[in-house]
Design a protein around this motif. Structure first.
Motif, PDB file in Angstrom:
ATOM      1  N   ILE A 142       0.415   5.304  -5.975  1.00 29.14           N
ATOM      2  CA  ILE A 142       0.852   5.293  -7.361  1.00 29.14           C
ATOM      3  C   ILE A 142       2.075   6.158  -7.673  1.00 29.14           C
ATOM      4  CG2 ILE A 142      -1.780   5.194  -8.051  1.00 29.14           C
ATOM      5  CD1 ILE A 142      -1.371   7.993  -8.834  1.00 29.14           C
ATOM      6  N   ASP A 143       2.910   6.352  -6.672  1.00 29.24           N
ATOM      7  CA  ASP A 143       4.085   7.036  -6.811  1.00 29.24           C
ATOM      8  C   ASP A 143       4.173   8.357  -7.615  1.00 29.24           C
ATOM      9  OD1 ASP A 143       5.539   5.017  -5.528  1.00 29.24           O
ATOM     10  OD2 ASP A 143       5.702   3.860  -7.434  1.00 29.24           O
ATOM     11  N   VAL A 158      -6.971  -1.427  -8.187  1.00 31.77           N
ATOM     12  CA  VAL A 158      -6.066  -1.465  -9.615  1.00 31.77           C
ATOM     13  C   VAL A 158      -6.175  -2.574 -10.368  1.00 31.77           C
ATOM     14  CG1 VAL A 158      -3.492  -1.631  -9.966  1.00 31.77           C
ATOM     15  CG2 VAL A 158      -4.275  -0.267  -8.156  1.00 31.77           C
ATOM     16  N   ARG A 172       0.091  -3.739 -15.336  1.00 34.99           N
ATOM     17  CA  ARG A 172       0.440  -3.057 -14.059  1.00 34.99           C
ATOM     18  C   ARG A 172       1.784  -2.195 -14.183  1.00 34.99           C
ATOM     19  NH1 ARG A 172      -1.190  -3.237  -8.624  1.00 34.99           N
ATOM     20  NH2 ARG A 172       0.317  -2.571  -7.534  1.00 34.99           N
ATOM     21  N   ARG A 173       2.824  -2.829 -14.639  1.00 42.22           N
ATOM     22  CA  ARG A 173       3.912  -2.123 -14.360  1.00 42.22           C
ATOM     23  C   ARG A 173       4.089  -0.984 -15.161  1.00 42.22           C
ATOM     24  NH1 ARG A 173       5.406  -6.353 -17.674  1.00 42.22           N
ATOM     25  NH2 ARG A 173       6.654  -5.773 -19.528  1.00 42.22           N
ATOM     26  N   MET A 211       1.929   1.911 -13.421  1.00 42.24           N
ATOM     27  CA  MET A 211       2.754   2.559 -12.252  1.00 42.24           C
ATOM     28  C   MET A 211       4.265   3.102 -12.640  1.00 42.24           C
ATOM     29  SD  MET A 211       0.575   2.242  -9.835  1.00 42.24           S
ATOM     30  CE  MET A 211      -0.985   1.400  -9.302  1.00 42.24           C
ATOM     31  N   ASN A 212       4.648   2.984 -13.826  1.00 43.66           N
ATOM     32  CA  ASN A 212       5.829   3.714 -14.348  1.00 43.66           C
ATOM     33  C   ASN A 212       5.443   5.219 -14.721  1.00 43.66           C
ATOM     34  OD1 ASN A 212       8.256   3.925 -15.154  1.00 43.66           O
ATOM     35  ND2 ASN A 212       8.113   1.932 -16.389  1.00 43.66           N
ATOM     36  N   ARG A 255      -4.602   5.542 -14.883  1.00 44.27           N
ATOM     37  CA  ARG A 255      -4.093   6.067 -13.600  1.00 44.27           C
ATOM     38  C   ARG A 255      -5.302   7.138 -13.159  1.00 44.27           C
ATOM     39  NH1 ARG A 255       1.354   5.999 -15.805  1.00 44.27           N
ATOM     40  NH2 ARG A 255       0.758   8.192 -16.889  1.00 44.27           N
TER      41      ARG A 255
END
Length: 118
Positions: free
Chosen positions: A63-64, A8, A24-25, A28-29, A40
């Motif tokens: 990665i949710d 990542v 980053r945020r 992953m959002n 991603r």
């Protein structure tokens, strides 16, 4: 093999194929901005290549996302390889160098243990 976090961090450090940089945020959002989607996709593909025992459910959890989203990302990467090719090659060189460094450190540690035991 590398940890997911190392993959990542390398992807975030590289400019995306669209020319933008990512945070980053946001990656992953749930953002659907082009640069975040491209990040991603690259994370999924590189995770399959460089993680120890990768699987789509495992990567999806990291990665949710659902495992099917990970598989879709890989399909999109293959379909649009020309878009990703330059960044992908740069990231592969960087990550391969990290793998080699890790292997060299491991070998050095083994040799030093053998010297202590002797």
């Amino acid at each position: 093999m590398l940890r997911f976090e190392a993959i990542v961090e390398e992807v975030i450090a590289a400019p995306m194929p669209c020319g933008a940089h990512v945070v980053r945020r946001e990656v992953m959002n749930v953002s659907r901005r082009l640069e975040n989607v491209q990040a991603r996709v690259l994370i999924c593909v590189l995770a399959f290549k460089y993680m120890h025992k990768p699987s789509s459910p495992k990567i999806g959890r990291l990665i949710d996302r659902d495992h099917s989203t990970v598989l879709h990302a890989v399909c999109c990467f293959k379909r649009d390889f020309a878009v990703y090719e330059k960044v992908y090659q740069i990231l592969c060189r960087r990550l391969s160098a990290k793998v080699q460094q890790k292997a060299a450190r491991r070998q050095l540690a083994i040799l030093s243990l053998e010297e202590v035991a002797a």
